[in-house]
Scaffold this active site. Structure first.
Site, PDB file in Angstrom:
ATOM      1  N   ASP A 189      32.252  16.814 -21.838  1.00 47.96           N
ATOM      2  CA  ASP A 189      31.917  18.026 -21.095  1.00 47.96           C
ATOM      3  C   ASP A 189      30.914  17.646 -20.007  1.00 47.96           C
ATOM      4  O   ASP A 189      30.556  16.471 -19.882  1.00 47.96           O
ATOM      5  CB  ASP A 189      31.319  19.085 -22.037  1.00 47.96           C
ATOM      6  CG  ASP A 189      29.978  18.662 -22.612  1.00 47.96           C
ATOM      7  OD1 ASP A 189      29.505  17.551 -22.330  1.00 47.96           O
ATOM      8  OD2 ASP A 189      29.374  19.469 -23.360  1.00 47.96           O
TER       9      ASP A 189
ATOM     10  N   ASP B 235      27.084  18.815 -18.687  1.00 49.19           N
ATOM     11  CA  ASP B 235      25.933  19.605 -19.134  1.00 49.19           C
ATOM     12  C   ASP B 235      24.917  19.800 -18.010  1.00 49.19           C
ATOM     13  O   ASP B 235      24.580  18.843 -17.312  1.00 49.19           O
ATOM     14  CB  ASP B 235      25.232  18.878 -20.291  1.00 49.19           C
ATOM     15  CG  ASP B 235      26.177  18.532 -21.428  1.00 49.19           C
ATOM     16  OD1 ASP B 235      26.741  19.449 -22.011  1.00 49.19           O
ATOM     17  OD2 ASP B 235      26.354  17.327 -21.729  1.00 49.19           O
TER      18      ASP B 235
ATOM     19  N   ASP C 122      28.659  23.125 -20.140  1.00 48.60           N
ATOM     20  CA  ASP C 122      27.581  23.825 -20.854  1.00 48.60           C
ATOM     21  C   ASP C 122      26.394  24.023 -19.920  1.00 48.60           C
ATOM     22  O   ASP C 122      26.014  23.096 -19.199  1.00 48.60           O
ATOM     23  CB  ASP C 122      27.102  23.007 -22.063  1.00 48.60           C
ATOM     24  CG  ASP C 122      28.131  22.961 -23.186  1.00 48.60           C
ATOM     25  OD1 ASP C 122      29.056  23.784 -23.190  1.00 48.60           O
ATOM     26  OD2 ASP C 122      27.995  22.084 -24.054  1.00 48.60           O
TER      27      ASP C 122
HETATM   28  P1  UTP Z   1      26.835  16.530 -25.729  1.00 52.37           P
HETATM   29  O1  UTP Z   1      27.527  16.897 -26.987  1.00 52.37           O
HETATM   30  O2  UTP Z   1      27.315  17.127 -24.469  1.00 52.37           O
HETATM   31  O3  UTP Z   1      26.861  14.980 -25.686  1.00 52.37           O
HETATM   32  O4  UTP Z   1      25.318  16.888 -25.939  1.00 52.37           O
HETATM   33  P2  UTP Z   1      26.796  13.990 -24.470  1.00 52.37           P
HETATM   34  O5  UTP Z   1      25.743  13.026 -24.810  1.00 52.37           O
HETATM   35  O6  UTP Z   1      26.679  14.753 -23.192  1.00 52.37           O
HETATM   36  O7  UTP Z   1      28.177  13.249 -24.537  1.00 52.37           O
HETATM   37  P3  UTP Z   1      29.634  13.857 -24.259  1.00 52.37           P
HETATM   38  O8  UTP Z   1      29.474  15.210 -23.665  1.00 52.37           O
HETATM   39  O9  UTP Z   1      30.292  13.904 -25.615  1.00 52.37           O
HETATM   40  O10 UTP Z   1      30.290  12.910 -23.365  1.00 52.37           O
HETATM   41  C1  UTP Z   1      24.306  16.536 -25.042  1.00 52.37           C
HETATM   42  C2  UTP Z   1      22.985  16.621 -25.699  1.00 52.37           C
HETATM   43  O11 UTP Z   1      22.563  17.967 -25.784  1.00 52.37           O
HETATM   44  C3  UTP Z   1      21.944  18.200 -26.999  1.00 52.37           C
HETATM   45  C4  UTP Z   1      22.652  17.279 -27.956  1.00 52.37           C
HETATM   46  O12 UTP Z   1      21.845  16.984 -29.036  1.00 52.37           O
HETATM   47  C5  UTP Z   1      22.935  16.062 -27.103  1.00 52.37           C
HETATM   48  O13 UTP Z   1      21.872  15.144 -27.205  1.00 52.37           O
HETATM   49  N1  UTP Z   1      22.057  19.623 -27.350  1.00 52.37           N
HETATM   50  C6  UTP Z   1      23.229  20.253 -27.317  1.00 52.37           C
HETATM   51  C7  UTP Z   1      20.934  20.290 -27.709  1.00 52.37           C
HETATM   52  O14 UTP Z   1      19.845  19.681 -27.740  1.00 52.37           O
HETATM   53  N2  UTP Z   1      21.007  21.608 -28.042  1.00 52.37           N
HETATM   54  C8  UTP Z   1      22.173  22.279 -28.036  1.00 52.37           C
HETATM   55  O15 UTP Z   1      22.181  23.469 -28.340  1.00 52.37           O
HETATM   56  C9  UTP Z   1      23.316  21.587 -27.660  1.00 52.37           C
HETATM   57 MG    MG Z   2      27.943  16.321 -22.668  1.00 54.69          MG
END
Ligand code: UTP
Ligand code: MG
Length: 496
Positions: A330, A332, A420
Site C-alpha cells: 500500500d 502510507d 492509508d
Molecule cells: P504497512 O503495513 O503499510 O507496512 O505499515 P509497510 O512497512 O509500509 O510495508 P508494505 O506496505 O507491506 O509494503 C506501515 C507501518 O505503520 C504502522 C505499522 O506498524 C508499520 O510499521 N502502523 C500501521 C501503525 O503504527 N498504526 C496503524 O494503525 C497502522
Molecule cells: Mg505500507
C-alpha cells in the site's frame, strides 16, 4: 499481516528518501577510504561507498597518495600487495591495507575505528571458512542499520514462511523468534556462507541455525517445503491475502471446509463485511505490489486533495516507501495541519474531495479516539488512536510516470491501489512519523529497547520516562532517538 488495514504514510513534499541518496558532510577528514573492487564486485562496492558516505566518511574513487585505508574483501594479502604495487604510490607502507571487517566495524561505530591485528588482510587457506567474524551486532533492531539490500534472502524468506506458519498456529513466541532471526540476518553487510559465521550473532537459536544449515547444504529447507505444500497453510495464506481477512477469519473458513475463493463466495451463510467485499472485488489489483512510480502518482493525487482543502496542510510519505522500498502493499501518508485541532476534519474533507473526483473505490474512515489524559499507555495496541482512513484508490495509467505495469491480458488503463492516511495532531507528528515508518520489527524493538534499557514507554502518541515520571517532547524523530540515547537511524536504514 499484509492484509490488515494499515494507514499509508504520507509523502513529504520533498522526494522520498530512497537508497543512500543523501551524502552527509564529510565528518572524518583524516581518513580517506578506497574500496578494492576485485572480489568485492562493482555493485557491492558502490553500495558500500554510498553507505560510508551517508555516514560522513570520505570514500575515494581513485587510489592515490591521499588514501589512508585500502579496504578489500576476500583478498589474500600476497595478491593484494602485488596488485597495489601496480599503483605508483609514493610510500605504500604508510597505507592501512585492511579487511572489510575494519570497514564494517567502522560503519557500526559510526566513526573510523583503530586498525587492529584482526583487521589486517590474512592469507586465507583455500579450505578456510569464508566467514568474516560478525560480532557486536545488537539484539535490538533499532541499533542496527538495515537497508533494503538483503544479502541473506535465501534464509530470511524461509524464516518468514516458518514465522507465518507459527502465527497461523497461534504460537507467538516461535513466530517472533523467526522474525527476530530474519531481522538480524537482513542487517548483515554480506551473505552468511557457513553456520559457524553466525556464532556471535544475537537472536539465532538452534532451530534457526538448523534451517540455515540445511539451506547451505541442500539449497532448501525441507521443513519449509513441507509447510508450503500443506493444504491448510496454503489455504490460510490465500484467504489472508484478501484485504480485510485476518488469520482468525481465514481459520474459521478453513474449518468450515472452504478451500478457495469460489467456495467462500458461493457459501450463502458467509456474510462478507464491506472491506472484505472490496477485497474480493479488487483482489487482482491490490494483491499486486505497488511500484515506486505508482506510489509517486498516488502521492500527487493526495497532495492535490490535501492542499486544495487546506493550503498549509502538511503531507508526508511514511511506511515502506519512506524506507526506500521499491514495492509495497500500500502507500502510507501522514496528513496534518500546523493549527492544533484543525486536523480533525481534514481526512473527512480529503475523502469527500477524492469521492467527488470519482477516485475512491473504498473508504473506511476511523475518527480519532486520541485522549491525551489516557497516556501513557502501558499496553501496546496494534492500532494507534489517531484519525485514519483505509482507502482503495483508482489510479489512471496516465497519472503514472511510465504508465501502469499491467498484467498480461489486462487492457484496462487503471488499477486499484491501497492507500492509508493517518492524521495526528501536529504536536504528535514526530511520534506518528516514527511509528508509521516501520518496519514492524524496527518499531517493536524501539519499544522494547525503551522499556527494558531506558525504563521509558514509547508508542505512536508519546514517549514517557517512568523514572522521571514525565513525558518527553519531540518535534523531530531525531529528538526521540536522542531521548532514548540511540544513534539516529535514517528511514532507509530501518528495513529491519
Ligand atoms: P504497512 O503495513 O503499510 O507496512 O505499515 P509497510 O512497512 O509500509 O510495508 P508494505 O506496505 O507491506 O509494503 C506501515 C507501518 O505503520 C504502522 C505499522 O506498524 C508499520 O510499521 N502502523 C500501521 C501503525 O503504527 N498504526 C496503524 O494503525 C497502522
Ligand atoms: Mg505500507
Amino acid at each position: 499481516m499484509s492484509q490488515a488495514p494499515v494507514a499509508p504514510r504520507p509523502k513529504k513534499r520533498s522526494k522520498p528518501e530512497a537508497g543512500f541518496s543523501r551524502r552527509e558532510e564529510a565528518r572524518f577528514q583524516d581518513v580517506r577510504i578506497f574500496l578494492v573492487e576485485r572480489k568485492m564486485g562493482r555493485s557491492r562496492r558502490s553500495f558500500l561507498t554510498q553507505l560510508a558516505r551517508s555516514k560522513g566518511f570520505i570514500v575515494e574513487d581513485i587510489l592515490s597518495d591521499a588514501v589512508t585505508h585500502v579496504v578489500s574483501e576476500n583478498s589474500q594479502s600476497s595478491s593484494l600487495w602485488a596488485w597495489l604495487k601496480g599503483f605508483s604510490l609514493s610510500d605504500p607502507s604508510t597505507v592501512n591495507v585492511v579487511d572489510i571487517s575494519w570497514f564494517t566495524d567502522s560503519m557500526r561505530e559510526g566513526r573510523p575505528v583503530a586498525v587492529e591485528t584482526r583487521h589486517l588482510i590474512q592469507d586465507i587457506l583455500p579450505e578456510a571458512p569464508k566467514a568474516a567474524p560478525v560480532n557486536k551486532v545488537s539484539q535490538y533492531a533499532c541499533q542496527r542499520r538495515t537497508t533494503t539490500e538483503n544479502y541473506n534472502k535465501i534464509f530470511t524468506d524461509a524464516f518468514e514462511v516458518l514465522a507465518e506458519n507459527y502465527e497461523f498456529n497461534d504460537i507467538e513466541g516461535r513466530c517472533l523468534a523467526f522474525r527476530r532471526a530474519a531481522s538480524v540476518l537482513k542487517s548483515l553487510p554480506s551473505a552468511v556462507q557457513c553456520v559457524e559465521a553466525t556464532q556471535d550473532l544475537p537472536c539465532l537459536g538452534e532451530h534457526t541455525k538448523a534451517v540455515m544449515k540445511e539451506i547451505l547444504q541442500y539449497g532448501r529447507s525441507f521443513e519449509v517445503e513441507k509447510i508450503l505444500s500443506d493444504l491448510r497453510c496454503q489455504t490460510l495464506k490465500l484467504f489472508t491475502s484478501v484485504f480485510g481477512v485476518g488469520p482468525k477469519t481465514a481459520e474459521k473458513w478453513y474449518r468450515r471446509g472452504l478451500r478457495s475463493f469460489s467456495d467462500v463466495l458461493a457459501e450463502p451463510s458467509i456474510h462478507l463485511n464491506r472491506m472484505q467485499q472490496s477485497g474480493f472485488l479488487h483482489y487482482g489489483d491490490i494483491s499486486r505490489a505497488v511500484s515506486k512510480a505508482e506510489a509517486q502518482a498516488v502521492g500527487n493525487i493526495i497532495d492535490e486533495a490535501v492542499h486544495v482543502i487546506t493550503p498549509n496542510a502538511i503531507l508526508a510519505l511514511t511506511g515502506g516507501f519512506r524506507r526506500g522500498k521499491d514495492f509495497g502493499h500500500d502507500v502510507d501518508f501522514i496528513v496534518t495541519t500546523p493549527e492544533l485541532g484543525q486536523e480533525e476534519s481534514l481526512l473527512i474533507d480529503v475523502i469527500d474531495y477524492l469521492k467527488k473526483q470519482g477516485l475512491l473505490l473504498f473508504t473506511d474512515h476511523q475518527a480519532s479516539t486520541f485522549d491525551i489524559s489516557k497516556l501513557p499507555s502501558h499496553k501496546f495496541e496494534a492500532m494507534d488512536h489517531f484519525a485514519k482512513c483505509f482507502l482503495i484508490l483508482r489510479l489512471e495509467s496516465s497519472q503514472v510516470e511510465g504508465g501502469l505495469q499491467r498484467s498480461e491480458g489486462d487492457s484496462r488503463n487503471w488499477r486499484a491501489v491501497r492507500v492509508d492516511l493517518v492524521s495526528p495532531p501536529m504536536d504528535r507528528y514526530a511520534f506518528t512519523q516514527l511509528g508509521w515508518t516501520g518496519s514492524r520489527m524496527f518499531e517493536r524493538d524501539l519499544r522494547r529497547f525503551a522499556r527494558l534499557e531506558r525504563q521509558m514507554l514509547l508508542d505512536n502518541h508519546a514517549l514517557y520516562d517512568k523514572t522521571k515520571k514525565e513525558f518527553l517532547t519531540a518535534t523531530t524523530e531525531k529528538d526521540i532517538f536522542d531521548h532514548l540515547g540511540l544513534e539516529y537511524i535514517e528511514p532507509w536504514q530501518r528495513n529491519a
